[in-house]
Design a protein around this motif. Structure first.
Motif, PDB file in Angstrom:
ATOM      1  N   ASP A   1       0.810  -1.218   0.000  1.00 27.01           N
ATOM      2  CA  ASP A   1       0.000   0.000   0.000  1.00 27.01           C
ATOM      3  C   ASP A   1       0.845   1.271   0.000  1.00 27.01           C
ATOM      4  OD1 ASP A   1      -2.172  -1.656   0.062  1.00 27.01           O
ATOM      5  OD2 ASP A   1      -2.658  -1.318   2.171  1.00 27.01           O
ATOM      6  N   GLU A   2       1.905   1.279   0.810  1.00 32.06           N
ATOM      7  CA  GLU A   2       2.670   2.514   0.982  1.00 32.06           C
ATOM      8  C   GLU A   2       3.770   2.688  -0.056  1.00 32.06           C
ATOM      9  OE1 GLU A   2       4.153   2.469   4.968  1.00 32.06           O
ATOM     10  OE2 GLU A   2       2.171   2.044   5.838  1.00 32.06           O
ATOM     11  N   ASP A   3       4.365   1.578  -0.484  1.00 38.56           N
ATOM     12  CA  ASP A   3       5.537   1.693  -1.349  1.00 38.56           C
ATOM     13  C   ASP A   3       5.309   1.203  -2.783  1.00 38.56           C
ATOM     14  OD1 ASP A   3       6.908   2.710   0.800  1.00 38.56           O
ATOM     15  OD2 ASP A   3       7.796   0.785   1.375  1.00 38.56           O
ATOM     16  N   VAL A   4       4.606   0.090  -2.943  1.00 39.70           N
ATOM     17  CA  VAL A   4       4.479  -0.507  -4.272  1.00 39.70           C
ATOM     18  C   VAL A   4       3.406   0.182  -5.115  1.00 39.70           C
ATOM     19  CG1 VAL A   4       3.880  -2.604  -5.530  1.00 39.70           C
ATOM     20  CG2 VAL A   4       5.375  -2.743  -3.530  1.00 39.70           C
ATOM     21  N   LEU A   5       2.201   0.295  -4.595  1.00 38.48           N
ATOM     22  CA  LEU A   5       1.094   0.809  -5.417  1.00 38.48           C
ATOM     23  C   LEU A   5       1.357   2.191  -5.999  1.00 38.48           C
ATOM     24  CD1 LEU A   5      -2.153  -0.471  -3.653  1.00 38.48           C
ATOM     25  CD2 LEU A   5      -0.791  -1.518  -5.457  1.00 38.48           C
ATOM     26  N   PRO A   6       2.052   3.104  -5.290  1.00 42.31           N
ATOM     27  CA  PRO A   6       2.334   4.411  -5.909  1.00 42.31           C
ATOM     28  C   PRO A   6       3.226   4.325  -7.141  1.00 42.31           C
ATOM     29  CG  PRO A   6       2.525   4.570  -3.521  1.00 42.31           C
ATOM     30  CD  PRO A   6       2.400   3.108  -3.851  1.00 42.31           C
ATOM     31  N   THR A   7       3.887   3.185  -7.356  1.00 39.17           N
ATOM     32  CA  THR A   7       4.788   3.050  -8.509  1.00 39.17           C
ATOM     33  C   THR A   7       4.138   2.343  -9.691  1.00 39.17           C
ATOM     34  OG1 THR A   7       5.742   0.864  -7.955  1.00 39.17           O
ATOM     35  CG2 THR A   7       6.679   2.794  -6.854  1.00 39.17           C
ATOM     36  N   LEU A   8       2.873   1.924  -9.559  1.00 42.59           N
ATOM     37  CA  LEU A   8       2.256   1.067 -10.570  1.00 42.59           C
ATOM     38  C   LEU A   8       1.151   1.787 -11.340  1.00 42.59           C
ATOM     39  CD1 LEU A   8       1.816  -2.307  -8.621  1.00 42.59           C
ATOM     40  CD2 LEU A   8       3.664  -1.653 -10.173  1.00 42.59           C
ATOM     41  N   VAL A   9       1.012   1.368 -12.596  1.00 40.07           N
ATOM     42  CA  VAL A   9      -0.174   1.672 -13.395  1.00 40.07           C
ATOM     43  C   VAL A   9      -0.938   0.369 -13.525  1.00 40.07           C
ATOM     44  CG1 VAL A   9      -1.038   2.390 -15.645  1.00 40.07           C
ATOM     45  CG2 VAL A   9       0.985   3.514 -14.658  1.00 40.07           C
ATOM     46  N   ALA A  10      -2.203   0.371 -13.128  1.00 42.11           N
ATOM     47  CA  ALA A  10      -2.981  -0.870 -13.115  1.00 42.11           C
ATOM     48  C   ALA A  10      -3.161  -1.404 -14.534  1.00 42.11           C
ATOM     49  CB  ALA A  10      -4.341  -0.636 -12.469  1.00 42.11           C
ATOM     50  N   PRO A  11      -2.896  -2.702 -14.760  1.00 43.59           N
ATOM     51  CA  PRO A  11      -3.223  -3.293 -16.058  1.00 43.59           C
ATOM     52  C   PRO A  11      -4.716  -3.193 -16.327  1.00 43.59           C
ATOM     53  CG  PRO A  11      -1.871  -4.782 -14.721  1.00 43.59           C
ATOM     54  CD  PRO A  11      -2.323  -3.670 -13.826  1.00 43.59           C
ATOM     55  N   ASP A  12      -5.087  -3.225 -17.592  1.00 43.12           N
ATOM     56  CA  ASP A  12      -6.504  -3.126 -17.955  1.00 43.12           C
ATOM     57  C   ASP A  12      -7.332  -4.155 -17.186  1.00 43.12           C
ATOM     58  OD1 ASP A  12      -5.939  -1.122 -19.694  1.00 43.12           O
ATOM     59  OD2 ASP A  12      -5.935  -2.377 -21.490  1.00 43.12           O
ATOM     60  N   GLY A  13      -8.399  -3.682 -16.561  1.00 45.75           N
ATOM     61  CA  GLY A  13      -9.319  -4.578 -15.876  1.00 45.75           C
ATOM     62  C   GLY A  13      -8.854  -5.060 -14.521  1.00 45.75           C
ATOM     63  N   THR A  14      -7.773  -4.483 -13.986  1.00 46.37           N
ATOM     64  CA  THR A  14      -7.205  -4.953 -12.721  1.00 46.37           C
ATOM     65  C   THR A  14      -7.422  -3.935 -11.608  1.00 46.37           C
ATOM     66  OG1 THR A  14      -5.481  -6.193 -13.898  1.00 46.37           O
ATOM     67  CG2 THR A  14      -5.102  -5.746 -11.563  1.00 46.37           C
ATOM     68  N   ASP A  15      -7.980  -4.387 -10.495  1.00 46.60           N
ATOM     69  CA  ASP A  15      -8.078  -3.606  -9.271  1.00 46.60           C
ATOM     70  C   ASP A  15      -6.889  -4.010  -8.397  1.00 46.60           C
ATOM     71  OD1 ASP A  15      -8.570  -2.813  -6.604  1.00 46.60           O
ATOM     72  OD2 ASP A  15     -10.730  -2.899  -6.857  1.00 46.60           O
ATOM     73  N   LEU A  16      -5.912  -3.130  -8.246  1.00 48.33           N
ATOM     74  CA  LEU A  16      -4.678  -3.508  -7.569  1.00 48.33           C
ATOM     75  C   LEU A  16      -4.879  -3.799  -6.090  1.00 48.33           C
ATOM     76  CD1 LEU A  16      -2.129  -1.107  -9.300  1.00 48.33           C
ATOM     77  CD2 LEU A  16      -2.349  -3.587  -9.588  1.00 48.33           C
ATOM     78  N   HIS A  17      -5.838  -3.147  -5.446  1.00 50.75           N
ATOM     79  CA  HIS A  17      -6.111  -3.478  -4.043  1.00 50.75           C
ATOM     80  C   HIS A  17      -6.724  -4.881  -3.933  1.00 50.75           C
ATOM     81  CE1 HIS A  17      -5.740   0.939  -3.657  1.00 50.75           C
ATOM     82  NE2 HIS A  17      -5.285   0.647  -2.448  1.00 50.75           N
ATOM     83  N   ALA A  18      -7.609  -5.213  -4.865  1.00 52.23           N
ATOM     84  CA  ALA A  18      -8.165  -6.572  -4.871  1.00 52.23           C
ATOM     85  C   ALA A  18      -7.078  -7.585  -5.199  1.00 52.23           C
ATOM     86  CB  ALA A  18      -9.309  -6.659  -5.882  1.00 52.23           C
ATOM     87  N   TYR A  19      -6.149  -7.208  -6.083  1.00 50.84           N
ATOM     88  CA  TYR A  19      -5.039  -8.097  -6.432  1.00 50.84           C
ATOM     89  C   TYR A  19      -4.166  -8.360  -5.211  1.00 50.84           C
ATOM     90  CZ  TYR A  19      -0.806  -9.743  -8.863  1.00 50.84           C
ATOM     91  OH  TYR A  19       0.282 -10.468  -9.278  1.00 50.84           O
TER      92      TYR A  19
END
Length: 502
Positions: free
Chosen positions: A351-369
């Motif tokens: 949540d704090e370090d990884v997600l700010p560096t990502l662009v979600a792939p099409d159709g992907t909810d990164l928190h659900a992932y």
């Protein structure tokens, strides 16, 4: 009384009497398959992942020309497991509540380079072979500190010399490396059929297709007289990038007993996998390919968002739980993620370090992932051990974790959760190198291709500084950050003392 061993004959006898609901057999008749794919590195992961998808694609299309020649790397063990079984093996899918067993027949032949190099090279060169795939782990690509091919390594140099001979005639010298086998196979294919080919890297390397293409180009540049081969590769060989995902733990005696109870046969080549399976492939092929999309594979023009999300969410969290879990005496990843402190750290890392560096792939909810990943890790029946995941950290951390660190530092933030993860690796290296790390009553050795350098780096009073000085692991952008180094040092002091052999 011992059970008969799985083979074409015993399987036929077994199916004649009916199978339990939890067991099913090959989706296509293995006897009808011819080889259209060569796979380098036929370990458990390939057999539980790509080989299953290839068989499902063949079944969906009625094709019989996508059998696989599987090539081992360092020993003939898998050949000795599979050949007496006529290539048949079981995949035990270990769900949280129950297991199912599938017998797979897509592997039609197996080979060990120490005695079968000529057969493998002929198969790579054959115009009926359209795909060469690889799962040889990060360290199997024999890269130097700068990321290029390590042409100075004696075994790589020997393979390059053999590739030079292949320019004019067959060379029966056994190959020593996977990259050498590929290079020699490409040279022989150019000299014989010249047919187009697709090389599919399935290892956890960022932009793995481009990385492998670069290594091949560098290898051919080091072979005197191979300019025409290099030009043909540039024009006729494709290297699509991929992302693969399935947890495939080491097969245990308990797994074998469970499979034998379901199958009624003894399977020396059994592999185990979780229910989840994902494969994302760049749609860039030089010729025919299995219709893997019929088996649930995702084809895309850009694998990078899928790959980055998987490496930074799943693989980085996996490694973090492995190091900190082992230090806490947890034998399995499931035990580690069940530890509230480690589960909270894993969530903070994402949540704090990884997600700010990502662009979600099409159709992907990164928190659900993230939640799905942690749920998969919590499955106790896969038995994925912390020590198994912890091996080869010097190869894994740069692609799994340190890219996130570099991105956060470039954005002006100090990634403290990632610092705890790196501190876990430092502590793990220090304890294992000293013979002081004990997990499940067993002293754990440092299993890493850079083990001597790592042991020396952590032997002094500043293990963080010692490891940060290794450019094979830490890029300058990370190593030069005083705030991040201080964060790792602080986190290292806070870690619970490891269980030792004393």
């Amino acid at each position: 009384m011992s059970l008969p061993r799985l083979s074409a004959d015993t399987w036929a006898q077994r199916t004649a009497h009916g199978l339990p609901d939890a067991v099913r057999g090959p989706a296509v008749d293995p006897r009808a398959l011819t080889v259209g794919q060569v796979h380098l590195g036929i370990g458990a992961f390939h057999r539980a992942h790509q080989a299953v998808c290839t068989e499902d694609a063949a079944a969906a299309t009625g094709r019989t020309d996508w059998g696989i020649l599987g090539v081992t790397q360092r020993s003939p063990r898998v050949v000795d497991q599979l050949r007496p079984q006529d290539g048949l093996y079981g995949v035990l899918t270990a769900g949280a509540q129950a297991s199912t067993l599938r017998v797979v027949g897509s592997v039609r032949d197996v080979a060990f380079p120490g005695r079968d190099t000529a057969r493998v090279l002929d198969a790579i060169a054959a115009p009926t072979t359209h795909v060469v795939s690889l799962t040889v782990t990060e360290k199997g690509y024999r890269r130097a500190a700068d990321g290029g091919i390590d042409a100075a390594a004696p075994d790589v140099a020997a393979d390059l010399a053999a590739a030079a001979t292949e320019l004019t005639r067959d060379d029966g010298t056994p190959t020593r490396t996977a990259i050498g086998m590929l290079l020699r196979g490409l040279v022989r294919r150019h000299r014989t059929s010249g047919a187009p080919l697709t090389v599919v890297c399935c290892d956890n390397l960022t932009d793995n297709g481009a990385v492998l293409a670069g290594l091949v180009a560098q290898g051919l540049a080091a072979v005197h007289g191979a300019q025409d081969v290099a030009a043909w590769v540039a024009a006729s060989v494709r290297f699509p990038s991929t992302m693969v995902d399935r947890i495939v733990p080491a097969t245990t005696d308990a797994h074998r007993a469970e499979a034998a109870g379901l199958l009624g046969l003894h399977d020396e080549a059994l592999v185990v996998g979780e229910p989840f399976l994902q494969w994302v492939v760049e749609d860039d092929f030089a010729g025919p390919r299995p219709e893997w999309e019929r088996a649930g594979v995702t084809f895309t023009h850009d694998v990078a968002p899928f790959e980055r999300a998987k490496l930074r969410v799943l693989n980085a969290t996996h490694s973090t739980l492995a190091y900190l879990g082992a230090l806490g005496g947890h034998a399995t990843i499931a035990e580690a993620v069940a530890d509230p402190h480690l589960e909270a750290l894993a969530r903070a890392l994402v949540d704090e370090d990884v997600l700010p560096t990502l662009v979600a792939p099409d159709g992907t909810d990164l928190h659900a992932y993230r939640d799905e990943v942690l749920h998969r890790f919590a499955n106790p029946r896969t038995g994925h051990t912390t020590v198994q995941v912890a091996m080869d950290g010097s190869q894994k951390l740069p692609v799994r974790l340190l890219g996130t660190v570099a991105d956060r530092l470039a954005a002006g933030a100090v990634p403290h959760a990632a610092a705890h993860a790196v501190a876990g690796w430092v502590a793990y290296v220090r304890a294992a190198a000293a013979g002081e790390l004990v997990v499940s009553g067993r002293t754990v050795a440092l299993d890493d291709p850079l083990a001597p350098q790592l042991a020396e780096a952590v032997a002094g009073p500043d293990p963080v500084g010692g490891l940060f000085a290794l450019r094979e692991v830490f890029p300058e952008a990370v190593a030069a950050s005083t705030p991040f180094r201080d964060a790792v040092t602080s986190a290292l002091r806070d870690l619970t003392p490891v269980r030792t052999a004393r």
